[in-house]
Design a protein around this motif. Structure first.
Motif, PDB file in Angstrom:
ATOM      1  N   ARG A   1       0.827  -1.208   0.000  1.00 59.44           N
ATOM      2  CA  ARG A   1       0.000   0.000   0.000  1.00 59.44           C
ATOM      3  C   ARG A   1       0.867   1.266   0.000  1.00 59.44           C
ATOM      4  NH1 ARG A   1      -2.755   1.110   4.118  1.00 59.44           N
ATOM      5  NH2 ARG A   1      -1.971  -0.404   5.625  1.00 59.44           N
TER       6      ARG A   1
ATOM      7  N   ARG B   1      -1.890   0.986  -8.661  1.00 55.19           N
ATOM      8  CA  ARG B   1      -3.291   1.118  -8.247  1.00 55.19           C
ATOM      9  C   ARG B   1      -4.146   0.179  -9.097  1.00 55.19           C
ATOM     10  NH1 ARG B   1      -3.882   5.322  -4.803  1.00 55.19           N
ATOM     11  NH2 ARG B   1      -2.277   6.964  -4.863  1.00 55.19           N
TER      12      ARG B   1
ATOM     13  N   TYR C   1      -3.933  -6.155  -3.865  1.00 60.22           N
ATOM     14  CA  TYR C   1      -2.837  -5.966  -2.918  1.00 60.22           C
ATOM     15  C   TYR C   1      -2.468  -7.261  -2.191  1.00 60.22           C
ATOM     16  CZ  TYR C   1      -3.381  -0.906  -3.542  1.00 60.22           C
ATOM     17  OH  TYR C   1      -3.451   0.360  -4.070  1.00 60.22           O
TER      18      TYR C   1
END
Length: 247
Positions: free
Chosen positions: A135, A183, A187
């Motif tokens: 992140r 993005r 994740y």
């Protein structure tokens, strides 16, 4: 920012390494970028890992700002050093603040060091890791660079006495291929890929280590050592956390 503390600390560490005749091998140091932000993600087997993980970035002329638990900053000796080297305190009760500080450093072109397992691995294998490093890399639009350390556990690790003056200890520092999450990526899937690369780097270091006696405490169980298995280590961690909770 002014670097009054960090360079002398590095010089002192290198002097100590020479006096102790440590056999330090760094592989893949050219994968550390010479400029710009990056998240350096290391395994965690010793209380001294930030020293050796930071050493991997030294050939590139980079200083790594490590994220470390707040208690280290509260200590009367380590605290001033950690603050002087501009490391980043992590208060587990207020994680957003640490994330914000790390993000600010990354966007300013710093290398931020993360121990994604959060705590030392008693089994000397890679524990489960969270997606915080991914992140951060995505939010700052910087690469994420895995790194494995091996041998540092012989000097000082959880549940074992310090052996800081032990001589001739081989230390392996291996830098892996940079990852560039974006993005929109999954994740958790990227984190799984990061963990796999850390496992491969660590396994390579463990199997090529120059001294591999059978039955020693600092060797993982699957390679003939007597370290706890991952399951045993998890149970020990849980018991420790429960004892801490009860005060």
């Amino acid at each position: 920012m002014a670097e009054i503390v960090y360079p002398p600390v590095i010089a002192a560490a290198k002097t100590m390494f020479r006096l102790l005749d440590m056999k330090i091998r760094i592989d893949g140091a050219d994968r550390i970028p010479r400029s710009g932000g990056a998240v350096l993600v290391s395994n965690h087997i010793s209380y001294l890992d930030f020293i050796f993980a930071g050493l991997a970035a030294n050939p590139a002329g980079r200083l790594v700002r490590f994220m470390a638990k707040k208690e280290v900053f509260d200590h009367r000796i380590s605290g001033p050093l950690m603050r002087g080297m501009h490391h980043i305190p992590v208060d587990r009760a207020a994680g957003a603040s640490a994330f914000g500080a790390a993000l600010k450093a990354l966007k300013a072109g710093e290398v931020v060091g993360v121990f994604a397992e959060a705590t030392i691995s008693r089994s000397f294998t890679i524990k489960d890791i969270k997606n915080g490093a991914v992140r951060m890399a995505v939010a700052a639009d910087v690469p994420m660079i895995p790194i494995s350390l091996w041998g540092t556990q012989r000097l000082w690790t959880k549940g074992r006495p310090r052996r800081l003056t032990q001589r001739h200890v081989p230390i392996s520092i291996t830098v892996g291929e940079p990852m560039r999450p974006k993005r929109g990526d999954d994740y958790d899937a990227v984190t799984a890929g990061l963990r796999k690369q850390l496992e491969e780097l660590l396994d390579r270091s463990q199997r090529s280590y120059p001294e591999i006696p059978q039955g020693v405490w600092w060797q993982p169980r699957h390679l003939g050592g007597t370290a706890p298995t991952p399951e045993e280590a998890a149970a020990m961690d849980a018991a420790e956390a429960e004892a801490r909770r009860k005060g």
